[in-house]
Design a protein around this motif. Structure first.
Motif, short mmCIF file in Angstrom:
data_model
loop_
_atom_site.label_atom_id
_atom_site.label_comp_id
_atom_site.label_asym_id
_atom_site.label_seq_id
_atom_site.Cartn_x
_atom_site.Cartn_y
_atom_site.Cartn_z
N LEU A 154 23.32 0.82 10.06
CA LEU A 154 23.01 0.01 11.23
C LEU A 154 22.48 -1.35 10.83
CD1 LEU A 154 21.13 2.69 13.37
CD2 LEU A 154 23.48 1.91 13.70
N PRO A 155 22.68 -2.37 11.66
CA PRO A 155 22.05 -3.68 11.42
C PRO A 155 20.52 -3.54 11.47
CG PRO A 155 23.80 -3.86 13.05
CD PRO A 155 23.56 -2.39 12.85
N ARG A 156 19.83 -4.35 10.73
CA ARG A 156 18.37 -4.28 10.70
C ARG A 156 17.76 -4.49 12.07
NH1 ARG A 156 14.35 -8.53 7.78
NH2 ARG A 156 12.40 -7.37 8.06
N LEU A 157 18.42 -5.26 12.93
CA LEU A 157 17.92 -5.52 14.28
C LEU A 157 17.59 -4.23 15.01
CD1 LEU A 157 17.39 -7.39 16.72
CD2 LEU A 157 19.84 -7.22 17.25
N PHE A 158 18.41 -3.19 14.78
CA PHE A 158 18.21 -1.93 15.49
C PHE A 158 17.13 -1.07 14.85
CE2 PHE A 158 22.98 -2.22 16.67
CZ PHE A 158 22.67 -3.13 17.67
N LEU A 159 16.53 -1.55 13.76
CA LEU A 159 15.56 -0.73 13.04
C LEU A 159 14.20 -1.42 12.90
CD1 LEU A 159 17.92 0.37 10.12
CD2 LEU A 159 17.26 1.74 12.11
N ILE A 160 14.03 -2.59 13.50
CA ILE A 160 12.80 -3.33 13.24
C ILE A 160 11.56 -2.64 13.81
CG2 ILE A 160 13.88 -5.58 12.94
CD1 ILE A 160 13.21 -6.25 15.81
N GLU A 161 11.69 -1.86 14.90
CA GLU A 161 10.50 -1.16 15.40
C GLU A 161 10.06 -0.07 14.43
OE1 GLU A 161 13.83 1.16 17.54
OE2 GLU A 161 13.48 -0.80 16.59
N THR A 162 11.04 0.57 13.76
CA THR A 162 10.70 1.59 12.75
C THR A 162 10.08 0.92 11.52
OG1 THR A 162 12.56 2.93 13.51
CG2 THR A 162 11.62 3.48 11.37
N GLU A 163 10.61 -0.23 11.15
CA GLU A 163 10.04 -0.98 10.03
C GLU A 163 8.60 -1.39 10.35
OE1 GLU A 163 10.77 -5.40 8.27
OE2 GLU A 163 12.55 -4.11 8.35
N TYR A 164 8.37 -1.82 11.58
CA TYR A 164 7.02 -2.21 12.02
C TYR A 164 6.07 -1.02 11.94
CZ TYR A 164 3.25 -3.47 15.25
OH TYR A 164 2.02 -3.69 15.83
N GLN A 165 6.53 0.15 12.41
CA GLN A 165 5.70 1.36 12.36
C GLN A 165 5.32 1.69 10.93
OE1 GLN A 165 8.04 4.34 14.32
NE2 GLN A 165 7.99 3.29 16.30
N ALA A 166 6.27 1.60 10.01
CA ALA A 166 5.98 1.90 8.60
C ALA A 166 4.97 0.91 8.04
CB ALA A 166 7.28 1.86 7.79
N ARG A 167 5.17 -0.39 8.32
CA ARG A 167 4.26 -1.40 7.81
C ARG A 167 2.84 -1.20 8.35
NH1 ARG A 167 6.12 -6.44 5.86
NH2 ARG A 167 7.99 -6.05 4.60
N MET A 168 2.72 -0.87 9.65
CA MET A 168 1.40 -0.70 10.24
C MET A 168 0.68 0.51 9.64
SD MET A 168 0.87 -3.23 12.21
CE MET A 168 1.82 -4.15 10.99
N ARG A 169 1.42 1.58 9.38
CA ARG A 169 0.81 2.77 8.77
C ARG A 169 0.37 2.46 7.34
NH1 ARG A 169 1.55 7.20 11.97
NH2 ARG A 169 3.20 7.08 13.54
N GLU A 170 1.20 1.73 6.61
CA GLU A 170 0.85 1.35 5.24
C GLU A 170 -0.37 0.44 5.21
OE1 GLU A 170 5.47 1.56 3.55
OE2 GLU A 170 4.57 -0.34 4.18
N ALA A 171 -0.41 -0.51 6.15
CA ALA A 171 -1.54 -1.44 6.18
C ALA A 171 -2.83 -0.71 6.52
CB ALA A 171 -1.27 -2.55 7.21
N GLU A 172 -2.76 0.21 7.48
CA GLU A 172 -3.96 0.97 7.85
C GLU A 172 -4.45 1.82 6.68
OE1 GLU A 172 -4.79 4.83 10.41
OE2 GLU A 172 -4.28 3.15 11.73
N ALA A 173 -3.52 2.50 6.02
CA ALA A 173 -3.89 3.35 4.88
C ALA A 173 -4.53 2.50 3.77
CB ALA A 173 -2.67 4.09 4.36
N ALA A 174 -3.97 1.32 3.50
CA ALA A 174 -4.51 0.45 2.46
C ALA A 174 -5.92 -0.01 2.83
CB ALA A 174 -3.60 -0.75 2.25
N TRP A 175 -6.12 -0.35 4.10
CA TRP A 175 -7.46 -0.78 4.55
C TRP A 175 -8.47 0.35 4.41
CZ3 TRP A 175 -10.73 0.88 8.47
CH2 TRP A 175 -11.84 0.06 8.71
N ILE A 176 -8.07 1.56 4.79
CA ILE A 176 -8.96 2.71 4.66
C ILE A 176 -9.32 2.95 3.20
CG2 ILE A 176 -9.15 5.21 4.93
CD1 ILE A 176 -7.50 4.97 7.48
#
Length: 253
Positions: A154-176
């Motif tokens: 699929l084009p990345r356009l259709f996956l950006i919300e999943t990419e955002y979810q992954a980034r937010m989880r990674e950022a939270e884990a790193a902050w913790i």
């Protein structure tokens, strides 16, 4: 674009999703539900399929959608097709634009828990935070796996919300993880008082002074010397007060 989002007649994100889908073509609610599942929108939007018809009815009530025809296939019952009105097209565009451009205070549960975490013993809080960080890292890895698989199709356009979810989880884990390192090394400001509060059941003197300073500042900001600071709690400029000291009988030995 205004800096403040407009108050809207409908606030359920499912209503926005319905309008966006109907912007593609007229559909009946059953087809909308099928597409929501097919496109994985339940991972980003809280969807109650049982209330989907009610959402469509509310959109029709406000003039955002209208009956566009009736569909009949074989021996199946007739299904009412709904289409987007011009008012609905404008509403969908403006609503989506606001959500993209204007940050909103959403009061997530984890943020609320962090604001009250002093009520837990520091050692227990550290264990729970480590557990959460591990869970977020596992879920982020799973999302990365989904992205790797679907990214080839699929084009990345259709996956950006999943990419955002992954980034937010990674950022939270790193902050913790950073916070836990500060706790483990004794670098977190207030840690000694936090631990003493739970170990002794007595509110640290520094925290008591903070509370007195807040009350004095509020009294000075009042219209008279007899102003009761407690009656004006909730001032937007006042930092959160330290947690109430626990009952000594409930304090772990």
């Amino acid at each position: 674009m205004n800096a403040v989002a407009k108050r809207r007649k409908l606030s359920n994100p499912l209503a926005l999703a319905v309008m966006v889908f109907l912007g593609e073509r007229p559909m009946h609610p059953y087809e909308i539900a099928r597409l929501l599942r097919q496109r994985g929108k339940e991972h980003s939007i809280k969807i109650n399929y049982g209330s989907l018809y009610t959402v469509v009815q509310n959109l029709e009530k406000h003039g955002f959608v209208e009956v566009a025809g009736v569909q009949r296939q074989g021996n199946r019952p007739e299904r009412t097709l709904y289409g987007l009105t011009e008012a609905g097209r404008t509403e969908a565009h403006d609503w989506l634009a606001d959500l993209v451009a204007v940050p909103a205070q959403e009061y997530p549960g984890f943020e609320a828990a962090l604001s009250l975490i002093g009520a837990l013993h520091p050692d227990e809080a550290a264990e729970l935070l480590a557990e959460r960080a591990g869970a977020q890292e596992v879920q982020a890895a799973a999302l990365r796996g989904v992205l790797a698989k679907l990214g080839a199709e699929l084009p990345r356009l259709f996956l950006i919300e999943t990419e955002y979810q992954a980034r937010m989880r990674e950022a939270e884990a790193a902050w913790i993880r950073e916070l836990l390192a500060e706790v483990a090394e004794g670098r977190l400001s207030g840690l000694d008082e936090w631990r003493a509060w739970h170990d002794t059941g007595s509110l640290p003197e520094d925290w008591q002074r903070f509370e007195e300073q807040f009350r004095d500042a509020e009294a000075e900001a009042g219209t008279g010397a007899d102003v009761d600071a407690d009656t004006r709690a909730g001032s937007a400029t006042r930092p959160a007060a330290p947690p109430t000291a626990p009952d000594p009988e409930d304090t772990p030995s």
